[in-house]
Write a protein that holds these residues in place. Structure first.
Motif, PDB file in Angstrom:
ATOM      1  N   UNK A   3      -4.230   2.596   2.760  1.00 20.69           N
ATOM      2  CA  UNK A   3      -3.701   2.656   1.405  1.00 20.69           C
ATOM      3  C   UNK A   3      -4.876   2.682   0.453  1.00 20.69           C
ATOM      4  N   UNK A   4      -4.787   3.503  -0.578  1.00 15.88           N
ATOM      5  CA  UNK A   4      -5.784   3.409  -1.630  1.00 15.88           C
ATOM      6  C   UNK A   4      -5.171   2.619  -2.787  1.00 15.88           C
ATOM      7  N   UNK A   5      -5.976   2.294  -3.759  1.00 16.44           N
ATOM      8  CA  UNK A   5      -5.532   1.458  -4.871  1.00 16.44           C
ATOM      9  C   UNK A   5      -4.355   2.088  -5.618  1.00 16.44           C
ATOM     10  N   UNK A   6      -4.417   3.372  -5.835  1.00 17.68           N
ATOM     11  CA  UNK A   6      -3.360   4.061  -6.575  1.00 17.68           C
ATOM     12  C   UNK A   6      -2.016   3.952  -5.836  1.00 17.68           C
ATOM     13  N   UNK A   7      -2.037   4.084  -4.514  1.00 15.93           N
ATOM     14  CA  UNK A   7      -0.816   3.975  -3.716  1.00 15.93           C
ATOM     15  C   UNK A   7      -0.241   2.570  -3.802  1.00 15.93           C
ATOM     16  N   UNK A   8      -1.086   1.551  -3.700  1.00 18.48           N
ATOM     17  CA  UNK A   8      -0.617   0.173  -3.785  1.00 18.48           C
ATOM     18  C   UNK A   8      -0.017  -0.138  -5.160  1.00 18.48           C
ATOM     19  N   UNK A   9      -0.637   0.350  -6.215  1.00 17.73           N
ATOM     20  CA  UNK A   9      -0.091   0.142  -7.561  1.00 17.73           C
ATOM     21  C   UNK A   9       1.265   0.833  -7.688  1.00 17.73           C
TER      22      UNK A   9
END
Length: 117
Positions: A3-9
């Motif tokens: 997961x990258x940060x954008x996906x988690x947000x």
């Protein structure tokens, strides 16, 4: 799965993924090793991702302070949290294949029922 940060947000802010559990917990401040201090944070569990927010309940535009993907984590009761009347538990990933201690997180609830949730 990565997961990258954008996906988690996106997952945190999405209404597509229902909230399994949410509420106030105290997160152990790992940066102050000499003082066992806890910071109050709002926590949200969505499937196997545990999000925590720094101040208050999240709204549609608020990003989480952190996210813990619970795959492979163990939950352990912490007998001595350093503070009376707290019900502490640790999310622990154990050790790597090389024998290194992996990241763990300590949280505490103000009562037994909230800790068990």
């Amino acid at each position: 799965m990565k997961f990258n940060e954008r996906t988690l947000v996106h997952i945190a802010q999405s209404t597509e993924n229902p909230v399994d559990q949410s509420g106030w917990l105290l997160k152990f401040n790992e940066e102050k090793k000499d003082k066992r201090t806890f910071q109050k944070c709002w926590c949200v569990l969505k499937e196997n991702i545990f999000f925590y927010y720094d101040h208050g309940q999240p709204n549609a535009s608020k990003e989480p302070l952190g996210a813990i993907i619970l795959e492979g984590y163990r939950v352990e009761i912490v007998e001595n949290s350093g503070r009376e009347n707290l019900f502490a538990f640790k999310l622990d990933f154990g050790t790597s294949q090389y024998g290194l201690q992996l990241k763990s997180y300590t949280f505490a609830a103000e009562n037994q029922v909230d800790m068990e949730k």
